[in-house]
Design an enzyme around this catalytic site. Structure first.
Site, PDB file in Angstrom:
ATOM      1  N   CYS A  90       0.858  -1.181   0.000  1.00  0.00           N
ATOM      2  CA  CYS A  90       0.000   0.000   0.000  1.00  0.00           C
ATOM      3  C   CYS A  90       0.894   1.230   0.000  1.00  0.00           C
ATOM      4  O   CYS A  90       1.614   1.481   0.971  1.00  0.00           O
ATOM      5  CB  CYS A  90      -0.915   0.001   1.219  1.00  0.00           C
ATOM      6  SG  CYS A  90      -2.014   1.451   1.279  1.00  0.00           S
ATOM      7  N   ASN A  99       0.266   4.766  -0.259  1.00  0.00           N
ATOM      8  CA  ASN A  99      -0.060   5.846   0.666  1.00  0.00           C
ATOM      9  C   ASN A  99      -0.027   5.357   2.110  1.00  0.00           C
ATOM     10  O   ASN A  99       0.305   6.112   3.024  1.00  0.00           O
ATOM     11  CB  ASN A  99      -1.429   6.435   0.331  1.00  0.00           C
ATOM     12  CG  ASN A  99      -1.386   7.327  -0.890  1.00  0.00           C
ATOM     13  OD1 ASN A  99      -0.399   8.011  -1.151  1.00  0.00           O
ATOM     14  ND2 ASN A  99      -2.461   7.325  -1.669  1.00  0.00           N
ATOM     15  N   ARG A 154      -9.095  -3.245  -5.093  1.00  0.00           N
ATOM     16  CA  ARG A 154      -9.324  -4.599  -4.576  1.00  0.00           C
ATOM     17  C   ARG A 154      -9.221  -4.563  -3.053  1.00  0.00           C
ATOM     18  O   ARG A 154      -8.378  -3.878  -2.494  1.00  0.00           O
ATOM     19  CB  ARG A 154      -8.255  -5.522  -5.165  1.00  0.00           C
ATOM     20  CG  ARG A 154      -8.252  -6.932  -4.676  1.00  0.00           C
ATOM     21  CD  ARG A 154      -7.054  -7.668  -5.247  1.00  0.00           C
ATOM     22  NE  ARG A 154      -5.799  -7.009  -4.887  1.00  0.00           N
ATOM     23  CZ  ARG A 154      -4.611  -7.362  -5.362  1.00  0.00           C
ATOM     24  NH1 ARG A 154      -4.497  -8.318  -6.246  1.00  0.00           N
ATOM     25  NH2 ARG A 154      -3.524  -6.733  -4.969  1.00  0.00           N
ATOM     26  N   CYS A 169      -5.014   6.113  -4.486  1.00  0.00           N
ATOM     27  CA  CYS A 169      -4.318   4.832  -4.359  1.00  0.00           C
ATOM     28  C   CYS A 169      -2.868   5.069  -4.747  1.00  0.00           C
ATOM     29  O   CYS A 169      -2.572   5.353  -5.913  1.00  0.00           O
ATOM     30  CB  CYS A 169      -4.956   3.777  -5.247  1.00  0.00           C
ATOM     31  SG  CYS A 169      -4.069   2.193  -5.235  1.00  0.00           S
ATOM     32  N   THR A 182      -0.142   2.999  -4.883  1.00  0.00           N
ATOM     33  CA  THR A 182       0.432   2.046  -5.830  1.00  0.00           C
ATOM     34  C   THR A 182      -0.209   2.195  -7.208  1.00  0.00           C
ATOM     35  O   THR A 182       0.445   1.971  -8.236  1.00  0.00           O
ATOM     36  CB  THR A 182       0.276   0.600  -5.322  1.00  0.00           C
ATOM     37  OG1 THR A 182      -1.087   0.371  -4.944  1.00  0.00           O
ATOM     38  CG2 THR A 182       1.187   0.347  -4.130  1.00  0.00           C
TER      39      THR A 182
END
Length: 313
Positions: A99, A101, A230, A239, A241
């Site tokens: 993750c 962030n 997801r 997001c 990534t």
């Protein structure tokens, strides 16, 4: 841990003390609109089974009955001689993915917990070492591992029509679609994102779905991005990534000509992605943006009912 008292079923003279509750403090951190609950389990470990942990995470992240968050982060001791280890859980209780962030929030939280004493800190994520830099004005930059898979410009058949997509795996799997013939602002991200997330092309893990468009402002070119995540199973305000994957695809397909790449997330905040490119290889991948420390509180998990009670400080 809390407890309850019951009499033994076989002998009324004996009392059994059953531990049934776990209470643990948390801190809320937000990066680019992504909100995470961070817990210092290095100093105060959790004693939950895998299934109990899943139930605890689901209850804690629930926006109706829990504290509400895009994920839960545990700060633990590293086994790789790093300053700390970050363990991330999606709101549905799944784990084992990166993750972006969340990593930036984990780094700042670890600094507040006293595990980072300088402007740079190494920390463990998914068995690898990442590096965080603490910048002025509450900005945090994290350097991540190199992507393991990059696939560009292949066709993915959907219910209505096929789309041209790209795929990047950097510890979290992402499909990236340019909105060339779609208005990104009115796009039904929930519908199209769900189709891509569960598409057989990306089985068995599935993938996060990112929709991007090249835009211009007074500061130059940037990417507008919207993401179906997801584990959340819906669109999120940002997001990390996904931003990194999208920046990589935009540069490698020559939609963008220069680095670093600015990305405007659904929250209205910008993040910055930078990397080095040598042919098809990407290295020195970084994500930068503001991190905000929010309220603190406690989470009480009833292991019998699976319910989580939230108390704010």
């Amino acid at each position: 841990m809390g407890s309850r008292i019951e009499f033994c079923k076989h002998c009324a003279n004996h009392i059994i003390v059953i531990v049934s509750e776990m209470t643990h403090p948390f801190d809320r951190y937000t990066a680019a609109g992504n909100t995470f609950l961070v817990m210092n389990t290095w100093e105060r470990p959790l004693s939950l089974s895998r299934e109990e942990m899943r139930e605890f995470v689901r209850g804690a992240c629930d926006h109706t009955t829990g504290a509400g968050a895009d994920g839960l982060i545990l700060i633990n001791q590293s086994g790789l001689a790093a300053a700390f280890r970050m363990d991330f859980y999606n709101p549905d209780g799944t784990t084992g993915m990166l993750c972006g962030n969340g990593a930036r929030c984990a780094a700042l939280a670890a600094k507040h917990y006293g595990y980072a004493s300088s402007d740079t800190v190494n920390f463990e994520v998914l068995g690898a070492i990442n590096t965080a830099e603490f910048l002025p004005h509450n900005s945090v930059r994290v350097y991540f591992q190199d992507p393991t898979v990059i696939r560009l410009n292949f066709s993915v058949p959907l219910e209505e029509k096929s789309v041209t997509a790209s795929y990047v795996d950097l510890g979290s799997q992402h499909v990236v679609v340019f909105c060339d013939d779609m208005d990104i602002e009115s796009l039904n991200v929930e519908h199209l994102g769900s189709q891509l997330r569960w598409h057989p092309e990306f089985a068995p893990k599935g993938a996060n779905a990112n929709f991007i468009a090249v835009r211009e402002d007074r500061n130059g070119t940037y990417l507008r991005i919207r993401t179906f995540e997801r584990g959340v199973e819906g669109e999120t305000l940002a997001c990390g990534t996904g931003c990194m994957s999208s920046a990589i695809v935009a540069v490698m397909t020559e939609r963008l000509q220069t680095l670093p790449v600015r990305l405007l997330t659904q929250s209205g905040e910008f993040v910055t992605v930078n990397f080095s490119q040598n042919g098809t290889h990407v290295s020195n991948l970084s994500l930068e943006g503001n991190v905000v420390r929010g309220e603190a509180g406690t989470l009480t998990f009833d292991e019998t009912s699976g319910r989580v009670q939230v108390d704010h400080d």
